[in-house]
Design a protein around this motif. Structure first.
Motif, mmCIF file in Angstrom:
data_model
loop_
_atom_site.group_PDB
_atom_site.id
_atom_site.type_symbol
_atom_site.label_atom_id
_atom_site.label_comp_id
_atom_site.label_asym_id
_atom_site.label_seq_id
_atom_site.Cartn_x
_atom_site.Cartn_y
_atom_site.Cartn_z
ATOM 1 N N ASN A 27 -17.378 -17.894 84.400
ATOM 2 C CA ASN A 27 -18.632 -17.340 83.934
ATOM 3 C C ASN A 27 -18.995 -16.051 84.654
ATOM 4 N N SER A 28 -18.459 -15.844 85.846
ATOM 5 C CA SER A 28 -18.764 -14.623 86.571
ATOM 6 C C SER A 28 -17.726 -13.537 86.329
ATOM 7 N N HIS A 77 -25.591 -16.834 75.329
ATOM 8 C CA HIS A 77 -25.890 -17.226 76.702
ATOM 9 C C HIS A 77 -26.815 -16.214 77.366
ATOM 10 N N ALA A 78 -26.534 -14.945 77.173
ATOM 11 C CA ALA A 78 -27.375 -13.902 77.770
ATOM 12 C C ALA A 78 -28.797 -13.978 77.235
ATOM 13 N N GLN A 121 -29.857 -23.064 83.002
ATOM 14 C CA GLN A 121 -28.890 -21.990 82.889
ATOM 15 C C GLN A 121 -27.886 -22.333 81.797
ATOM 16 N N TYR A 122 -27.442 -21.298 81.085
ATOM 17 C CA TYR A 122 -26.528 -21.472 79.969
ATOM 18 C C TYR A 122 -25.310 -20.585 80.169
ATOM 19 N N ASP A 137 -24.715 -25.090 75.191
ATOM 20 C CA ASP A 137 -24.435 -24.104 76.230
ATOM 21 C C ASP A 137 -24.993 -24.479 77.600
ATOM 22 N N TYR A 138 -25.585 -25.661 77.710
ATOM 23 C CA TYR A 138 -26.280 -26.041 78.950
ATOM 24 C C TYR A 138 -25.305 -26.247 80.109
ATOM 25 N N GLN A 139 -25.731 -25.761 81.289
ATOM 26 C CA GLN A 139 -24.911 -25.928 82.496
ATOM 27 C C GLN A 139 -25.654 -26.560 83.657
ATOM 28 N N GLY A 140 -26.959 -26.514 83.668
ATOM 29 C CA GLY A 140 -27.724 -27.073 84.762
ATOM 30 C C GLY A 140 -29.133 -26.534 84.764
ATOM 31 N N GLY A 141 -29.955 -27.047 85.669
ATOM 32 C CA GLY A 141 -31.343 -26.632 85.736
ATOM 33 C C GLY A 141 -32.225 -27.455 84.801
#
Length: 382
Positions: A61-62, A99-100, A113-114, A294-298
């Motif tokens: 992702n980075s 995502h953005a 965060q997505y 698209d969920y990743q956390g938070g």
């Protein structure tokens, strides 16, 4: 008997399953144990592949969001010269833009965060059609008393009452996972040893539902109540991620059964839902999960979109100690989706619509339904 069916798409690459981590094989102590169950509807995404590590995913992702790296990480096999490859690449590029956009609303601390995950090469329609297969049934509005003196934080995992995250794979069986998850938690809370019960048994035998093509926790509970079917351990009836022929067991066989349940709508009564969770254990739930692709956390505070419940999960706790109170929700998409297989949902705004059900005692189960969806900001509304 229902014929074997599966949930698939001819335009989508096959997603290899994750390896499940089974619980130690344990036996039910009595010929039949009666449990009560709570069900909750929430929004979520499906996770079907194991990422090699969190570090690898974070690195992806980075990076420059290279499609070739994504294909290697998630074991995509299509020929690079094929039309299918081109379609997947377009969907992947569209996902990075999505995502953005989603992350532009997540500026506060602890916000959701997505980013890239195993669903990033699916179109939103494919994702919905393949994986969001649960349905919700109406129920009377909850009219019971609110529980006083609720703790600021509750997590049934700390009490050894929640089984490990499982992976439903490319099968619309979330409705069965949520019901079975609530049953096995209730059974453990009653004093029995925590045991993974058979989801495949519910998937094959609940004739009121449609197997991998979808179902309703309420209909599954009705079937369990009326038939008095006793669920056997998963080790005796393992999960196959496809609908099969129902395997019957004699009445003398050990198992866990539901004797009764009731259904309630908790719209606007999340304090009452916390009380149900405290009194009766983890809640089976159905949610609107369109944005969870698209969920990743938070903590999810926005982005519910379709206004219809489409995915079933298990609410195992809540936390009100921070700036943003949230529900702790176990998903059935494997431990690498979201936050180790879990998703956090803001408490207080009926975010994305929640429907709950719980086991109240050895003889009674209750279902709680919350239908109000997306009263907050909804940038993905269809």
């Amino acid at each position: 008997m229902r014929q074997t069916s599966s949930c698939s798409s001819s335009n989508t690459e096959t997603l290899p399953p994750s390896h499940l981590t089974p619980l130690p094989q344990m036996r039910v102590l009595h010929p039949v144990s009666w449990v009560s169950v709570s069900v909750c509807w929430l929004v979520s995404s499906l996770c079907f592949l194991r990422v090699r590590s969190d570090e690898t995913r974070d690195s992806l992702n980075s990076s420059a969001l290279d499609f070739d790296s994504f294909r290697k990480l998630f074991q995509r096999q299509s020929d690079v010269t094929s039309e299918e490859f081109n379609r997947r690449q377009v969907f992947f590029q569209e996902a990075t833009k999505r995502h953005a956009y989603l992350n532009s609303f997540s500026t506060a601390p602890q916000s959701a965060q997505y980013g890239i995950n195993q669903f990033s090469d699916l179109s939103p329609k494919e994702f919905r059609d393949l994986y969001l297969r649960a349905s919700a049934d109406r129920a009377p509005h909850f009219s019971g008393r609110k529980t006083e003196g609720l703790p600021a934080k509750l997590d049934w995992r700390d009490k050894a009452a929640v089984a490990p995250v499982q992976n439903q794979q490319a099968c619309g069986s979330c409705w069965a996972f949520s019901v079975v998850g609530a049953m096995q938690s209730a059974h453990a809370i009653e004093g029995s040893q925590l045991e993974q019960l058979s989801v495949q048994q519910v998937l094959d035998c609940s004739f009121k539902d449609e197997g991998c093509n979808g179902g309703s926790p309420v209909r599954a509970l009705n079937w369990l109540k009326q038939s008095r079917v006793k669920l056997v351990p998963q080790s005796e009836y393992p999960y196959k991620a496809k609908t099969g022929i129902c395997h019957f067991f004699p009445q003398s066989h050990d198992g866990v059964a539901v004797k009764n349940f009731t259904a309630h709508d908790f719209g606007g009564q999340e304090e009452a839902m916390k009380g149900q969770l405290l009194q009766h254990g983890p809640l089976a739930a159905v949610v609107d999960a369109v944005s969870w692709q698209d969920y990743q956390g938070g903590i999810i505070q926005h982005h519910c979109s379709s206004q219809w419940s489409n995915h079933a999960v298990l609410v195992v706790g809540y936390d009100t100690t921070g700036d943003i109170p949230y529900w702790i929700v176990q998903n059935s998409w494997g431990p690498t989706w979201g936050k180790e297989g879990y998703v956090y949902i803001k408490i207080g705004d009926n975010v994305c619509g929640m429907i709950f059900a719980s086991f109240h005692s050895p003889l009674i189960s209750a279902l709680t339904l919350v239908h109000d969806c997306c009263r907050t900001h909804c940038p993905l509304r269809d």
